[in-house]
Scaffold this active site. Structure first.
Site, PDB file in Angstrom:
ATOM      1  N   GLU A 135      -5.009   1.810   2.297  1.00  0.00           N
ATOM      2  CA  GLU A 135      -5.077   0.594   3.111  1.00  0.00           C
ATOM      3  C   GLU A 135      -5.323   0.932   4.571  1.00  0.00           C
ATOM      4  OE1 GLU A 135      -3.498  -2.698   5.669  1.00  0.00           O
ATOM      5  OE2 GLU A 135      -2.786  -0.638   5.556  1.00  0.00           O
ATOM      6  N   GLU A 136      -4.733   2.032   5.016  1.00  0.00           N
ATOM      7  CA  GLU A 136      -4.758   2.345   6.449  1.00  0.00           C
ATOM      8  C   GLU A 136      -6.103   2.846   6.945  1.00  0.00           C
ATOM      9  OE1 GLU A 136      -2.568   1.380   8.354  1.00  0.00           O
ATOM     10  OE2 GLU A 136      -0.577   1.483   7.439  1.00  0.00           O
ATOM     11  N   HIS A 178       0.844  -1.198   0.000  1.00  0.00           N
ATOM     12  CA  HIS A 178       0.000   0.000   0.000  1.00  0.00           C
ATOM     13  C   HIS A 178       0.877   1.246   0.000  1.00  0.00           C
ATOM     14  CE1 HIS A 178       0.459   0.751   4.404  1.00  0.00           C
ATOM     15  NE2 HIS A 178       0.354  -0.557   4.561  1.00  0.00           N
ATOM     16  N   GLU A 224       3.973  -6.318   3.772  1.00  0.00           N
ATOM     17  CA  GLU A 224       3.791  -5.658   5.083  1.00  0.00           C
ATOM     18  C   GLU A 224       4.886  -6.108   6.039  1.00  0.00           C
ATOM     19  OE1 GLU A 224       1.637  -3.478   6.208  1.00  0.00           O
ATOM     20  OE2 GLU A 224      -0.180  -3.607   4.966  1.00  0.00           O
ATOM     21  N   HIS A 239       3.045   2.498  12.664  1.00  0.00           N
ATOM     22  CA  HIS A 239       2.106   3.422  13.318  1.00  0.00           C
ATOM     23  C   HIS A 239       2.716   4.063  14.572  1.00  0.00           C
ATOM     24  CE1 HIS A 239      -1.565   1.126  11.415  1.00  0.00           C
ATOM     25  NE2 HIS A 239      -0.510   1.143  10.629  1.00  0.00           N
ATOM     26  N   ASP A 260      -0.095   4.305   1.080  1.00  0.00           N
ATOM     27  CA  ASP A 260      -0.441   5.311   2.089  1.00  0.00           C
ATOM     28  C   ASP A 260       0.206   4.996   3.431  1.00  0.00           C
ATOM     29  OD1 ASP A 260      -2.157   3.010   2.188  1.00  0.00           O
ATOM     30  OD2 ASP A 260      -3.469   4.069   3.576  1.00  0.00           O
TER      31      ASP A 260
END
Ligand SMILES: [Zn+2]
Length: 390
Positions: free
Chosen positions: A147-148, A83, A172, A359, A85
């Site tokens: 995706e987030e 992804h 990921e 994150h 983003d």
């Protein structure tokens, strides 16, 4: 820009450029950004490498795009997916600017280094090493939007062209350990509407909060039922989970609560279906609505992610285990893997960096992940694109 020896200057330059493009996605409009900058960088690099590139806008989301780049002809082949983003960040709390790739203590810091724009730079590095060889099956790079927050990019794939590979790797952060299972995610809410009135006489209204009490009781009963019906020893938490997350209702102690909303998170095990669970919840809530004379409305806070499991006997899982020297595992986060699998591909989650850094403030990718990652990806390309398949 850092000048580490663990990573080639070109790859470092690409990673710096990807990190510099703010591609935050958020349900809050004030944080949400387009991912076009990242898509354009990937498109131009893939073009230069000789890929056929297509950029696909996401319906109803201006400024959001998926990219599919294909190298070589034919059917089957390998998809390297990620992804574009990132989550929002708090720049003031970072040690260095989150949008400037910075090397310190054997780590590359920056927003999206491990989750997961860094993976694209490493995948391109692996491709550089094999690009002059003959491809018997195609290699595809898939880069998705959002995706987030909503997974709208992955969700759009079933309506867009391709990818139609036979194998897919979702890069990921898995500390380079193959992941073949994760739970699904449902985040839904139930709004209960009664009627407000003066608290001195209950007959003047219908108390929505009283009804929500019953709703909560029924959800807790469902949680116990699910835990009895479903267990999977691959997971650290072996049962489905159902978390009552937030509740909003009423305004004043001396008013009958007219409206109350409860939101919850339900994480199903592989083999369960989100649709069936939503159906079961509705079925169990209907008698509560009748008994309390309230109206219930059900809302999906986002469309959800299905549980994911790939067979331990799949060619891809076996190859990923062989290359990493690690047994495949189940994890407690969700990915785009079920969307790729639903397109008919054997799918594994396997990428550099540790999910614990995702994150987080001062997100980083450890330099010692880089060369092993490039080698694993190159070996996967050799196995699934350069070797003739039946
Ligand atoms: Zn991610």
């Amino acid at each position: 820009m850092p000048n580490s020896t663990a990573i080639s200057p070109l790859t470092l330059k690409r990673m710096s450029a990807l990190i510099a493009e703010n591609s935050i996605s958020s349900i809050l409009p004030e944080y949400d950004q387009s991912n076009e900058g990242v898509i354009n960088l990937l498109a131009s690099w893939c073009n230069d490498l000789g890929f056929d590139v297509s950029i696909m806008p996401i319906d109803d989301q201006p400024g959001k795009f998926n990219l599919l780049a294909t190298y070589g002809q034919g059917s089957g082949g390998l998809v390297l997916s990620g992804h574009t983003d990132t989550v929002p960040c708090n720049p003031e709390k970072w040690t260095s600017d989150p949008f400037t790739l910075t090397e310190r203590d054997g780590k590359l810091y920056g927003l999206g280094t491990c989750d997961m724009k860094g993976f694209f730079a490493l995948a391109l590095e692996a491709i550089e090493q094999v690009k002059h060889q003959t491809f018997h099956q195609p290699l595809m790079i898939l880069a998705t939007a959002d995706e987030e927050c909503s997974m709208s990019g992955a969700r759009a794939l079933s309506k867009q062209t391709g990818p139609n590979g036979r194998y897919a790797v979702v890069g990921e952060p898995s500390s380079l350990r193959p992941v073949r299972m994760h739970k699904g995610i449902i985040m839904d809410s139930i709004r209960v509407t009664g009627r407000s009135g003066h608290s001195s006489n209950p007959a003047l209204g219908i108390n929505a909060m009283d009804a929500v009490h019953d709703v909560m009781g029924e959800l807790k009963a469902l949680r116990l039922d699910l835990a009895e019906r479903y267990q999977d020893a691959h997971f650290a938490v072996q049962t489905p989970t159902l978390n009552l997350g937030c509740i909003h209702g009423g305004d004043n102690p001396n008013r009958i609560c007219g409206s109350c909303e409860l939101a919850y998170d339900l994480r199903a095990l592989p083999g369960m279906s989100n649709d069936d669970l939503r159906e079961e919840i509705r079925r169990r809530m209907n008698p509560i609505a009748a008994q309390n004379q309230v109206e219930l409305s059900f809302e999906q806070l986002f469309s959800g992610v299905e549980p994911f499991a790939e067979s331990e006997h799949s060619e891809l899982i076996k190859e990923a285990e062989r290359l990493t020297g690690a047994t495949s595992v189940a994890v407690n986060y969700a990915t785009e893997a079920p969307f790729l699998q639903s397109l008919g591909m054997e799918t594994v989650v396997l990428g550099p960096g540790n999910i614990d850094q995702a994150h987080q403030i001062d997100e980083y990718l450890a330099l010692d992940q880089i060369e092993p990652c490039v080698n694993i990806v190159r070996n996967l390309i050799e196995r699934f694109c350069l070797t003739k398949q039946d």
